[in-house]
Design a protein around this motif. Structure first.
Motif, PDB file in Angstrom:
ATOM      1  N   THR A  22      33.879  38.013  36.781  1.00 27.16           N
ATOM      2  CA  THR A  22      34.673  38.994  36.035  1.00 27.16           C
ATOM      3  C   THR A  22      34.551  40.315  36.758  1.00 27.16           C
ATOM      4  OG1 THR A  22      34.203  37.884  33.934  1.00 27.16           O
ATOM      5  CG2 THR A  22      35.001  40.149  33.819  1.00 27.16           C
ATOM      6  N   THR A  23      35.673  40.941  37.037  1.00 23.75           N
ATOM      7  CA  THR A  23      35.681  42.183  37.798  1.00 23.75           C
ATOM      8  C   THR A  23      36.105  43.357  36.919  1.00 23.75           C
ATOM      9  OG1 THR A  23      36.299  40.969  39.801  1.00 23.75           O
ATOM     10  CG2 THR A  23      36.613  43.355  39.828  1.00 23.75           C
ATOM     11  N   PHE A  24      35.319  44.408  36.930  1.00 18.26           N
ATOM     12  CA  PHE A  24      35.675  45.657  36.262  1.00 18.26           C
ATOM     13  C   PHE A  24      35.859  46.719  37.342  1.00 18.26           C
ATOM     14  CE2 PHE A  24      33.136  43.780  32.656  1.00 18.26           C
ATOM     15  CZ  PHE A  24      34.237  43.575  31.835  1.00 18.26           C
ATOM     16  N   LYS A  25      37.008  47.366  37.340  1.00 23.03           N
ATOM     17  CA  LYS A  25      37.313  48.384  38.351  1.00 23.03           C
ATOM     18  C   LYS A  25      37.378  49.759  37.694  1.00 23.03           C
ATOM     19  CE  LYS A  25      40.951  45.970  39.635  1.00 23.03           C
ATOM     20  NZ  LYS A  25      42.161  45.507  40.337  1.00 23.03           N
ATOM     21  N   ALA A  26      36.588  50.690  38.222  1.00 23.04           N
ATOM     22  CA  ALA A  26      36.524  52.045  37.665  1.00 23.04           C
ATOM     23  C   ALA A  26      36.770  53.070  38.761  1.00 23.04           C
ATOM     24  CB  ALA A  26      35.170  52.288  37.010  1.00 23.04           C
ATOM     25  N   LEU A  81      36.822  35.917  29.741  1.00 20.93           N
ATOM     26  CA  LEU A  81      36.920  36.925  30.802  1.00 20.93           C
ATOM     27  C   LEU A  81      36.692  36.345  32.199  1.00 20.93           C
ATOM     28  CD1 LEU A  81      34.903  39.880  29.172  1.00 20.93           C
ATOM     29  CD2 LEU A  81      37.324  39.334  28.928  1.00 20.93           C
ATOM     30  N   PHE A  82      36.315  35.089  32.265  1.00 20.44           N
ATOM     31  CA  PHE A  82      36.007  34.479  33.559  1.00 20.44           C
ATOM     32  C   PHE A  82      37.230  34.502  34.479  1.00 20.44           C
ATOM     33  CE2 PHE A  82      32.362  31.524  31.929  1.00 20.44           C
ATOM     34  CZ  PHE A  82      31.629  32.663  31.607  1.00 20.44           C
ATOM     35  N   HIS A  83      36.981  34.796  35.757  1.00 28.25           N
ATOM     36  CA  HIS A  83      37.997  34.789  36.808  1.00 28.25           C
ATOM     37  C   HIS A  83      39.134  35.784  36.513  1.00 28.25           C
ATOM     38  CE1 HIS A  83      35.918  31.306  38.339  1.00 28.25           C
ATOM     39  NE2 HIS A  83      36.115  30.659  37.192  1.00 28.25           N
ATOM     40  N   LYS A  84      38.774  36.889  35.853  1.00 27.82           N
ATOM     41  CA  LYS A  84      39.782  37.918  35.561  1.00 27.82           C
ATOM     42  C   LYS A  84      39.291  39.290  36.017  1.00 27.82           C
ATOM     43  CE  LYS A  84      41.910  35.504  31.646  1.00 27.82           C
ATOM     44  NZ  LYS A  84      42.257  35.558  30.204  1.00 27.82           N
ATOM     45  N   SER A  85      40.244  40.192  36.172  1.00 23.77           N
ATOM     46  CA  SER A  85      39.942  41.542  36.631  1.00 23.77           C
ATOM     47  C   SER A  85      40.544  42.558  35.663  1.00 23.77           C
ATOM     48  CB  SER A  85      40.528  41.763  38.041  1.00 23.77           C
ATOM     49  OG  SER A  85      40.319  43.094  38.461  1.00 23.77           O
ATOM     50  N   TYR A  86      39.759  43.598  35.349  1.00 22.90           N
ATOM     51  CA  TYR A  86      40.211  44.615  34.403  1.00 22.90           C
ATOM     52  C   TYR A  86      39.895  46.013  34.930  1.00 22.90           C
ATOM     53  CZ  TYR A  86      40.216  40.672  31.115  1.00 22.90           C
ATOM     54  OH  TYR A  86      40.432  39.470  30.502  1.00 22.90           O
ATOM     55  N   ASP A  87      40.800  46.946  34.667  1.00 24.71           N
ATOM     56  CA  ASP A  87      40.522  48.349  34.923  1.00 24.71           C
ATOM     57  C   ASP A  87      39.796  48.917  33.707  1.00 24.71           C
ATOM     58  OD1 ASP A  87      41.849  48.128  37.281  1.00 24.71           O
ATOM     59  OD2 ASP A  87      43.647  49.211  36.647  1.00 24.71           O
ATOM     60  N   ILE A  88      38.737  49.669  33.926  1.00 27.65           N
ATOM     61  CA  ILE A  88      38.054  50.356  32.831  1.00 27.65           C
ATOM     62  C   ILE A  88      38.098  51.851  33.121  1.00 27.65           C
ATOM     63  CG2 ILE A  88      36.601  48.418  32.160  1.00 27.65           C
ATOM     64  CD1 ILE A  88      34.312  49.645  33.752  1.00 27.65           C
ATOM     65  N   PHE A  89      38.354  52.639  32.095  1.00 30.54           N
ATOM     66  CA  PHE A  89      38.567  54.077  32.311  1.00 30.54           C
ATOM     67  C   PHE A  89      38.391  54.835  31.007  1.00 30.54           C
ATOM     68  CE2 PHE A  89      42.458  51.580  32.043  1.00 30.54           C
ATOM     69  CZ  PHE A  89      43.060  52.086  30.885  1.00 30.54           C
ATOM     70  N   GLY A  90      38.186  56.140  31.134  1.00 34.71           N
ATOM     71  CA  GLY A  90      38.029  56.998  29.972  1.00 34.71           C
ATOM     72  C   GLY A  90      39.370  57.303  29.324  1.00 34.71           C
ATOM     73  N   SER A 155      44.925  47.429  29.245  1.00 32.20           N
ATOM     74  CA  SER A 155      44.737  46.033  28.851  1.00 32.20           C
ATOM     75  C   SER A 155      44.034  46.030  27.496  1.00 32.20           C
ATOM     76  CB  SER A 155      43.882  45.291  29.888  1.00 32.20           C
ATOM     77  OG  SER A 155      42.546  45.770  29.857  1.00 32.20           O
ATOM     78  N   ALA A 156      43.704  44.843  27.017  1.00 35.36           N
ATOM     79  CA  ALA A 156      43.040  44.719  25.712  1.00 35.36           C
ATOM     80  C   ALA A 156      41.519  44.673  25.854  1.00 35.36           C
ATOM     81  CB  ALA A 156      43.534  43.469  25.005  1.00 35.36           C
ATOM     82  N   ILE A 157      41.001  44.997  27.042  1.00 36.95           N
ATOM     83  CA  ILE A 157      39.571  44.827  27.290  1.00 36.95           C
ATOM     84  C   ILE A 157      38.705  45.683  26.367  1.00 36.95           C
ATOM     85  CG2 ILE A 157      39.437  46.565  29.119  1.00 36.95           C
ATOM     86  CD1 ILE A 157      37.574  43.173  28.930  1.00 36.95           C
ATOM     87  N   ASN A 158      39.170  46.888  25.996  1.00 40.51           N
ATOM     88  CA  ASN A 158      38.374  47.749  25.113  1.00 40.51           C
ATOM     89  C   ASN A 158      38.131  47.078  23.764  1.00 40.51           C
ATOM     90  OD1 ASN A 158      38.820  49.460  27.251  1.00 40.51           O
ATOM     91  ND2 ASN A 158      39.336  51.244  26.007  1.00 40.51           N
TER      92      ASN A 158
END
Length: 355
Positions: A22-26, A81-90, A155-158
């Motif tokens: 699972t990748t989180f990009k900030a 969340l496996f094998h997925k990538s998400y942007d995380i941000f304020g 995305s719906a990650i939050n």
């Protein structure tokens, strides 16, 4: 930019068919130790007036390190969340200029910033290199990426992980709560010791900050290791600081005059030191007699933060006084007391190694 491309390369390298990724990009992570955070801190605390490159108008979405940790910890074991990538941000889209000004406001500093269009990436890199404590290589990489807007893809990650990121100002405030309590160092220590990991090596990882710091460094060959360690563990209180006692007393009176504790706290024991002990106007952050390392944090009134470290490695005593200035007043303070530091710290280390 090469800097951003390197992040993608890391993701590609970690990808595997043998395990789930699972990748989180900030973008900018707000917290002590983050290169971007430390550079912003350097700029704000050193320069009351800045003539800055135009990339300060580039927009980004900073995120607090606490929120990053929440995303990481809450994602563990989540198969969806496996094998997925998400942007995380304020929650805010800010320019670097706005980030600098908000940072200054949190620190209680008044800053003026003027951006000019004439600075090339190379000149901008040199500007960061000379003004802050970063290396030229890192400055160059950051400048190339700072010209690119980094706005997160929604995305719906939050909601999936139950994380509500804090705003930039709050993230900065919390970062300095940690810094001022000096719990960054102690929390690393506590986590290592409580888990049993690196029990015999933790002394190598507990170190004072290096970004934007002034240092007075001395070293001497140790004649008698046991005697030297005992002297270090007996420093302060009624035993004094071994050299320039009258100057230490004057510094204590000045501290009391400005509302500080001065030297009146003394020490708990004449020969023992434990983590958390008060030691005159210092606080013991790390004390390990077996590893021959003592780290103190200044609780005196200062225009900045200060540490004093003693450690013996391979028969050599290293004594390091570190000061991180806050604003111009902090830098002037360091230059003013440097001659006294040279006199006092030189005499102190010589007395410590005496048999």
């Amino acid at each position: 930019s090469k800097h951003l491309l390197s992040r993608k390369n890391v993701e590609n390298t970690l990808h595997s068919n043998k395990y789930a990724l699972t990748t989180f990009k900030a973008g900018i992570i707000v917290g002590s130790g983050s290169s971007s955070f430390e550079i912003i801190r350097d700029l704000v605390e050193k320069l009351p007036f800045m003539i800055a490159p135009k990339w300060l108008n580039t927009k980004t979405q900073p995120i607090g390190v606490r929120d990053v940790l929440s995303f990481l910890s809450n994602a563990i074991g989540k198969k969806e969340l496996f094998h997925k990538s998400y942007d995380i941000f304020g929650p805010e889209i800010l320019t670097y200029k706005e980030m600098l000004l908000q940072f200054a406001k949190v620190r209680g500093l008044k800053r003026t910033i003027v951006t000019v269009p004439i600075m090339t990436p190379k000149l901008s890199s040199y500007w960061l290199y000379f003004v802050t404590s970063t290396s030229y290589k890192l400055a160059s990489s950051l400048v190339n990426s700072m010209g690119i807007e980094i706005i997160g893809e929604k995305s719906a990650i939050n909601s999936m992980l139950g994380v509500k990121p804090m705003n930039y100002k709050k993230a900065v405030e919390l970062a300095f709560v940690k810094i001022e309590q000096n719990s960054i160092i102690s929390s690393w220590k506590d986590s290592y010791i409580s888990s049993g990991n690196l029990q015999n090596y933790i002394h190598k990882y507990i170190n004072v900050p290096s970004y934007g710091c002034f240092k007075d460094f001395k070293q001497r060959k140790v004649i008698n290791s046991e005697n030297t360690v005992n002297k270090i563990w007996s420093i302060g209180g009624d035993n004094g600081w071994y050299y320039g006692t009258f100057l230490w007393k004057i510094r204590g009176y000045i501290d009391q005059f400005y509302g500080g504790t001065g030297l009146r706290r003394g020490r708990r024991s004449p020969t023992e030191l434990l983590n958390g002990d008060a030691l005159d106007f210092w606080r013991v952050i790390y004390a390990d007699k077996e590893q021959q390392k003592l780290l103190l944090y200044a609780e005196m009134k200062l225009p900045g933060e200060a540490w004093l470290e003693f450690k013996i490695e391979e028969g050599i005593l290293y004594q390091t006084a570190t000061f991180r200035p806050k604003g111009v007043a902090g830098r002037l303070y360091w230059y003013l007391v440097t001659p006294l530091h040279w006199f006092v710290f030189k005499g102190m280390i010589n007395k410590i190694i005496e048999i």
